[in-house]
Design a protein around this motif. Structure first.
Motif, PDB file in Angstrom:
ATOM      1  N   PHE A  59      35.688  18.814  75.107  1.00 48.38           N
ATOM      2  CA  PHE A  59      36.742  18.670  74.112  1.00 48.38           C
ATOM      3  C   PHE A  59      37.205  17.217  74.166  1.00 48.38           C
ATOM      4  O   PHE A  59      37.516  16.707  75.241  1.00 48.38           O
ATOM      5  CB  PHE A  59      37.886  19.636  74.437  1.00 48.38           C
ATOM      6  CG  PHE A  59      38.731  20.008  73.265  1.00 48.38           C
ATOM      7  CD1 PHE A  59      38.257  20.879  72.299  1.00 48.38           C
ATOM      8  CD2 PHE A  59      40.006  19.502  73.135  1.00 48.38           C
ATOM      9  CE1 PHE A  59      39.038  21.238  71.214  1.00 48.38           C
ATOM     10  CE2 PHE A  59      40.804  19.853  72.053  1.00 48.38           C
ATOM     11  CZ  PHE A  59      40.315  20.728  71.091  1.00 48.38           C
ATOM     12  N   LYS A  60      37.232  16.524  73.031  1.00 49.41           N
ATOM     13  CA  LYS A  60      37.568  15.094  73.051  1.00 49.41           C
ATOM     14  C   LYS A  60      38.985  14.837  73.545  1.00 49.41           C
ATOM     15  O   LYS A  60      39.231  13.870  74.257  1.00 49.41           O
ATOM     16  CB  LYS A  60      37.361  14.468  71.666  1.00 49.41           C
ATOM     17  CG  LYS A  60      35.896  14.229  71.352  1.00 49.41           C
ATOM     18  CD  LYS A  60      35.753  13.467  70.053  1.00 49.41           C
ATOM     19  CE  LYS A  60      34.295  13.212  69.737  1.00 49.41           C
ATOM     20  NZ  LYS A  60      34.149  12.519  68.437  1.00 49.41           N
ATOM     21  N   GLU A  61      39.923  15.679  73.172  1.00 52.89           N
ATOM     22  CA  GLU A  61      41.298  15.515  73.639  1.00 52.89           C
ATOM     23  C   GLU A  61      41.328  15.961  75.098  1.00 52.89           C
ATOM     24  O   GLU A  61      41.040  17.107  75.408  1.00 52.89           O
ATOM     25  CB  GLU A  61      42.252  16.349  72.780  1.00 52.89           C
ATOM     26  CG  GLU A  61      43.684  15.851  72.769  1.00 52.89           C
ATOM     27  CD  GLU A  61      44.415  15.995  74.106  1.00 52.89           C
ATOM     28  OE1 GLU A  61      45.238  15.122  74.413  1.00 52.89           O
ATOM     29  OE2 GLU A  61      44.174  16.958  74.842  1.00 52.89           O
ATOM     30  N   GLN A  62      41.649  15.041  76.000  1.00 50.65           N
ATOM     31  CA  GLN A  62      41.522  15.285  77.436  1.00 50.65           C
ATOM     32  C   GLN A  62      42.858  15.257  78.190  1.00 50.65           C
ATOM     33  O   GLN A  62      42.920  14.773  79.325  1.00 50.65           O
ATOM     34  CB  GLN A  62      40.538  14.275  78.043  1.00 50.65           C
ATOM     35  CG  GLN A  62      39.094  14.572  77.729  1.00 50.65           C
ATOM     36  CD  GLN A  62      38.576  15.741  78.538  1.00 50.65           C
ATOM     37  OE1 GLN A  62      38.611  15.747  79.761  1.00 50.65           O
ATOM     38  NE2 GLN A  62      38.089  16.769  77.841  1.00 50.65           N
ATOM     39  N   THR A  63      43.912  15.795  77.600  1.00 50.55           N
ATOM     40  CA  THR A  63      45.163  15.944  78.342  1.00 50.55           C
ATOM     41  C   THR A  63      44.898  16.726  79.622  1.00 50.55           C
ATOM     42  O   THR A  63      45.488  16.449  80.672  1.00 50.55           O
ATOM     43  CB  THR A  63      46.230  16.658  77.484  1.00 50.55           C
ATOM     44  OG1 THR A  63      46.607  15.766  76.423  1.00 50.55           O
ATOM     45  CG2 THR A  63      47.460  17.031  78.281  1.00 50.55           C
ATOM     46  N   PRO A 106      39.810  21.166  89.858  1.00 50.45           N
ATOM     47  CA  PRO A 106      41.155  21.581  89.454  1.00 50.45           C
ATOM     48  C   PRO A 106      41.684  22.681  90.371  1.00 50.45           C
ATOM     49  O   PRO A 106      40.917  23.345  91.082  1.00 50.45           O
ATOM     50  CB  PRO A 106      40.928  22.137  88.049  1.00 50.45           C
ATOM     51  CG  PRO A 106      39.525  22.663  88.087  1.00 50.45           C
ATOM     52  CD  PRO A 106      38.775  21.709  88.981  1.00 50.45           C
ATOM     53  N   ALA A 107      42.988  22.884  90.346  1.00 46.14           N
ATOM     54  CA  ALA A 107      43.595  23.978  91.104  1.00 46.14           C
ATOM     55  C   ALA A 107      43.221  25.320  90.483  1.00 46.14           C
ATOM     56  O   ALA A 107      43.077  26.323  91.175  1.00 46.14           O
ATOM     57  CB  ALA A 107      45.113  23.821  91.134  1.00 46.14           C
ATOM     58  N   HIS A 123      37.731  28.331  75.351  1.00 48.01           N
ATOM     59  CA  HIS A 123      38.282  27.059  75.799  1.00 48.01           C
ATOM     60  C   HIS A 123      38.401  27.171  77.311  1.00 48.01           C
ATOM     61  O   HIS A 123      38.938  28.162  77.824  1.00 48.01           O
ATOM     62  CB  HIS A 123      39.670  26.823  75.195  1.00 48.01           C
ATOM     63  CG  HIS A 123      39.658  26.675  73.719  1.00 48.01           C
ATOM     64  ND1 HIS A 123      39.621  25.448  73.104  1.00 48.01           N
ATOM     65  CD2 HIS A 123      39.675  27.606  72.727  1.00 48.01           C
ATOM     66  CE1 HIS A 123      39.616  25.626  71.796  1.00 48.01           C
ATOM     67  NE2 HIS A 123      39.646  26.924  71.539  1.00 48.01           N
ATOM     68  N   LEU A 124      37.898  26.184  78.033  1.00 44.14           N
ATOM     69  CA  LEU A 124      37.966  26.173  79.492  1.00 44.14           C
ATOM     70  C   LEU A 124      38.819  24.982  79.899  1.00 44.14           C
ATOM     71  O   LEU A 124      38.413  23.831  79.742  1.00 44.14           O
ATOM     72  CB  LEU A 124      36.553  26.069  80.081  1.00 44.14           C
ATOM     73  CG  LEU A 124      35.585  27.149  79.594  1.00 44.14           C
ATOM     74  CD1 LEU A 124      34.181  26.889  80.103  1.00 44.14           C
ATOM     75  CD2 LEU A 124      36.064  28.532  79.991  1.00 44.14           C
ATOM     76  N   ILE A 125      40.018  25.282  80.393  1.00 44.22           N
ATOM     77  CA  ILE A 125      41.022  24.253  80.613  1.00 44.22           C
ATOM     78  C   ILE A 125      41.338  24.100  82.093  1.00 44.22           C
ATOM     79  O   ILE A 125      41.960  24.973  82.710  1.00 44.22           O
ATOM     80  CB  ILE A 125      42.327  24.572  79.837  1.00 44.22           C
ATOM     81  CG1 ILE A 125      42.059  24.682  78.342  1.00 44.22           C
ATOM     82  CG2 ILE A 125      43.368  23.500  80.076  1.00 44.22           C
ATOM     83  CD1 ILE A 125      41.620  26.010  77.890  1.00 44.22           C
ATOM     84  N   PRO A 126      40.896  22.978  82.688  1.00 44.63           N
ATOM     85  CA  PRO A 126      41.242  22.736  84.090  1.00 44.63           C
ATOM     86  C   PRO A 126      42.740  22.439  84.201  1.00 44.63           C
ATOM     87  O   PRO A 126      43.294  21.688  83.405  1.00 44.63           O
ATOM     88  CB  PRO A 126      40.431  21.488  84.450  1.00 44.63           C
ATOM     89  CG  PRO A 126      39.479  21.268  83.339  1.00 44.63           C
ATOM     90  CD  PRO A 126      40.053  21.933  82.138  1.00 44.63           C
ATOM     91  N   ASP A 183      49.700  18.857  89.778  1.00 45.07           N
ATOM     92  CA  ASP A 183      50.583  17.767  89.346  1.00 45.07           C
ATOM     93  C   ASP A 183      50.347  17.388  87.885  1.00 45.07           C
ATOM     94  O   ASP A 183      50.850  16.382  87.412  1.00 45.07           O
ATOM     95  CB  ASP A 183      50.390  16.540  90.250  1.00 45.07           C
ATOM     96  CG  ASP A 183      48.957  16.023  90.239  1.00 45.07           C
ATOM     97  OD1 ASP A 183      48.048  16.733  89.750  1.00 45.07           O
ATOM     98  OD2 ASP A 183      48.732  14.898  90.722  1.00 45.07           O
ATOM     99  N   GLY A 184      49.602  18.215  87.172  1.00 43.92           N
ATOM    100  CA  GLY A 184      49.231  17.895  85.797  1.00 43.92           C
ATOM    101  C   GLY A 184      50.050  18.637  84.751  1.00 43.92           C
ATOM    102  O   GLY A 184      50.926  19.448  85.082  1.00 43.92           O
TER     103      GLY A 184
END
Length: 141
Positions: free
Chosen positions: A35-39, A83-84, A101-104, A108-109
């Motif tokens: 995913f280009k948006e990498q928040t 990731p946690a 959607h796989l979101i790490p 602290d993020g």
């Protein structure tokens, strides 16, 4: 299913898809994208090859193969990004094509302990950074 594959961004592999994500690899029954948006550093997406909008419409073999692909991607993500936790999001109410959607998530993020934001439009990488991320994923897959 109500949608027409001719209007599906995953089936058509159109410019909207390319503006949102970068295809990394073809797996047994799906494709994996960054995913280009990498928040959420390392965020990926796995889209099923067939035009289906829900797991319950698949045969057991199709579902198991798709979920094996999803698990393979999350194993690679865990190894690369550490990731946690990895959150899974599967929404097909407006885009009727099965995808996860796989979101790490990092302690602290952003949004740790809460729901991820679909597209915060805050963090974008350089072409070189995307290429490095894609290469690392390909290597682990």
């Amino acid at each position: 299913m109500k949608s027409d594959p001719k209007n599906c961004l995953y089936c058509q592999n159109n410019e909207t898809l390319k503006s949102l994500m970068i295809e990394v690899a073809k797996l047994s029954v799906s494709r994996v994208f960054i995913f280009k948006e990498q928040t959420y550093r390392g965020r990926c997406l796995v889209a099923y090859n067939g035009h289906v909008d829900d797991l319950n419409l698949m045969s057991d073999d199709e579902r198991n193969a798709f979920m094996a692909d999803v698990a393979n991607v999350t194993r690679a993500m865990q190894k690369i990004f550490n990731p946690a936790k990895i959150n899974y999001g599967a929404y097909s109410d407006t885009l009727e094509h099965l995808h996860f959607h796989l979101i790490p998530k990092y302690e602290d993020g952003p949004d740790f302990g809460g729901v991820f934001r679909m597209n915060p439009k805050q963090v974008y990488l350089t072409d070189e950074e995307y290429a490095q991320m894609a290469e690392a994923l390909k290597k682990e897959l």
